[in-house]
Motif scaffolding. Structure first.
Motif, short mmCIF file in Angstrom:
data_model
loop_
_atom_site.label_atom_id
_atom_site.label_comp_id
_atom_site.label_asym_id
_atom_site.label_seq_id
_atom_site.Cartn_x
_atom_site.Cartn_y
_atom_site.Cartn_z
N TYR A 104 -15.33 46.11 8.44
CA TYR A 104 -15.95 44.90 7.91
C TYR A 104 -15.40 44.53 6.54
O TYR A 104 -15.26 43.33 6.23
CB TYR A 104 -17.46 45.08 7.85
CG TYR A 104 -18.12 44.91 9.21
CD1 TYR A 104 -18.63 43.67 9.60
CD2 TYR A 104 -18.20 45.96 10.11
CE1 TYR A 104 -19.21 43.50 10.85
CE2 TYR A 104 -18.77 45.81 11.36
CZ TYR A 104 -19.28 44.57 11.72
OH TYR A 104 -19.84 44.41 12.97
N ASP A 105 -15.10 45.51 5.70
CA ASP A 105 -14.51 45.19 4.40
C ASP A 105 -13.18 44.47 4.57
O ASP A 105 -12.88 43.50 3.86
CB ASP A 105 -14.32 46.47 3.57
CG ASP A 105 -15.60 46.89 2.85
OD1 ASP A 105 -16.55 46.10 2.80
OD2 ASP A 105 -15.63 48.04 2.35
N GLY A 136 -18.11 41.80 -0.30
CA GLY A 136 -19.53 41.48 -0.41
C GLY A 136 -20.34 42.74 -0.65
O GLY A 136 -19.83 43.78 -1.08
N GLN A 166 -12.18 42.63 7.12
CA GLN A 166 -12.41 41.27 7.59
C GLN A 166 -12.96 40.38 6.49
O GLN A 166 -12.58 39.21 6.36
CB GLN A 166 -13.37 41.29 8.79
CG GLN A 166 -12.93 42.16 9.95
CD GLN A 166 -11.60 41.71 10.54
OE1 GLN A 166 -11.30 40.53 10.55
NE2 GLN A 166 -10.81 42.64 11.03
N ASP A 167 -13.86 40.92 5.69
CA ASP A 167 -14.46 40.17 4.59
C ASP A 167 -13.39 39.74 3.59
O ASP A 167 -13.31 38.57 3.19
CB ASP A 167 -15.52 41.05 3.91
CG ASP A 167 -16.47 40.24 3.04
OD1 ASP A 167 -16.48 39.00 3.15
OD2 ASP A 167 -17.21 40.86 2.25
#
Length: 228
Positions: free
Chosen positions: A75-76, A216, A78-79
Motif C-alpha cells: 500500500y505504501d 499517508g 501504491q500511495d
C-alpha cells in the motif's frame, strides 16, 4: 529436414480407402498465461505482447529472453506512486511532456514496465512505446525488488540511453527521492532529498516536493481476534 525415401507395399484388392490426414490442433484464440508452461523458446517483447493477456494485476516484463512476473507492491508503494504521479504529471505537461504509470516500454527484445514513464510524445491509442521516447523513467523501490530497482533497472535504462532516472525509496517509511542524469553512459546524481527536506529538480522540468508528503497514515495494528 528432408524425409527419407519410403516405398509402400502394394495395397490388397479390397483395402480400405486411406484416411484423410486430420487437421492440426489449433491453438486457443484466447490469450492465457498457460503459454508460459509450453513456450520454451527465448521470449521477446513482441512475443509477450502477442501471446500473453493484458493484466491489471502483476507486471509482466521481458528481460534477456525471460518473462518476469511481479505481483503488486504494498500500500505504501501504491500511495506514493499515485501521489507523486499526480503532482509530476502537472509539471511535466507544462514542459510539453507526458506522464504515464506502469506502461509498456520496449527496448529491443526487452519489455519494461517502469512505475513512472515520462515521454516526449503522447501515448494515446498505443499499447507500447519505444524506449527512445522516454525522457525519464522512475522506480519506487519495493522490499522484494531492491536489487532490481536500485542496481539492475538503472543500468538497463542507462544502456538504452534514457536521459533521466528517478528513484523513490520508502524504506522504514522515511521516503527519499533521488534524480539521476545520464552522463557518458552512466547515471550521476543531480538532486536528492529525504522526508522533512525539499526535493528540487530543474531538469527535465522544474518540480519540487517534500518526500514526506508521499505517504499517508500508517495502518493500525492487526487484531489477532478479527475474523478473516
Amino acid at each position: 529436414m528432408a524425409q527419407a525415401a519410403f516405398a509402400p507395399e502394394p495395397a490388397p484388392d479390397h483395402a480400405e480407402p486411406a484416411q484423410q490426414p486430420t487437421e492440426p490442433a489449433q491453438q486457443p484464440t484466447e490469450l492465457s498465461f498457460d503459454v508460459l508452461r509450453w513456450h520454451d523458446e527465448p521470449w521477446t517483447a513482441q512475443l509477450a505482447l502477442d501471446l500473453l493477456p493484458e493484466t491489471n494485476g502483476p507486471k509482466v516484463e521481458v528481460l534477456s529472453g525471460s518473462v518476469i512476473v511481479t505481483p503488486h507492491a504494498g500500500y505504501d508503494h501504491q500511495d506514493a506512486e499515485l501521489g507523486l504521479a499526480y503532482l509530476l504529471k502537472q509539471a511535466a505537461r507544462r514542459a510539453k511532456l507526458w506522464l504515464y504509470l506502469e506502461t509498456n516500454v520496449v527496448s529491443g527484445d526487452d519489455l519494461f514496465i517502469p512505475d513512472i514513464v515520462i515521454l516526449d510524445v503522447p501515448g494515446g491509442g498505443r499499447t507500447t512505446m519505444g524506449i527512445g521516447h522516454a525522457v525519464l523513467l522512475g522506480e519506487i523501490v519495493s522490499p522484494g525488488s531492491r536489487r532490481k530497482d536500485i542496481i539492475d533497472r538503472p543500468r538497463e535504462y542507462a544502456a538504452a540511453g534514457v536521459p533521466f532516472f528517478l528513484r523513490v525509496d520508502l524504506r522504514n517509511r522515511v521516503p527519499t527521492i533521488a534524480l539521476y542524469e545520464l552522463v557518458e553512459g552512466e547515471y550521476r546524481p543531480v538532486a536528492a532529498a529525504a522526508a522533512g527536506t525539499r526535493f528540487v529538480m530543474r531538469e527535465p522540468f522544474e518540480f519540487s516536493i517534500d518526500p514526506a508528503d508521499l505517504l499517508g497514515e500508517e495502518a493500525p495494528p492487526e487484531d489477532p481476534d478479527a475474523e478473516g
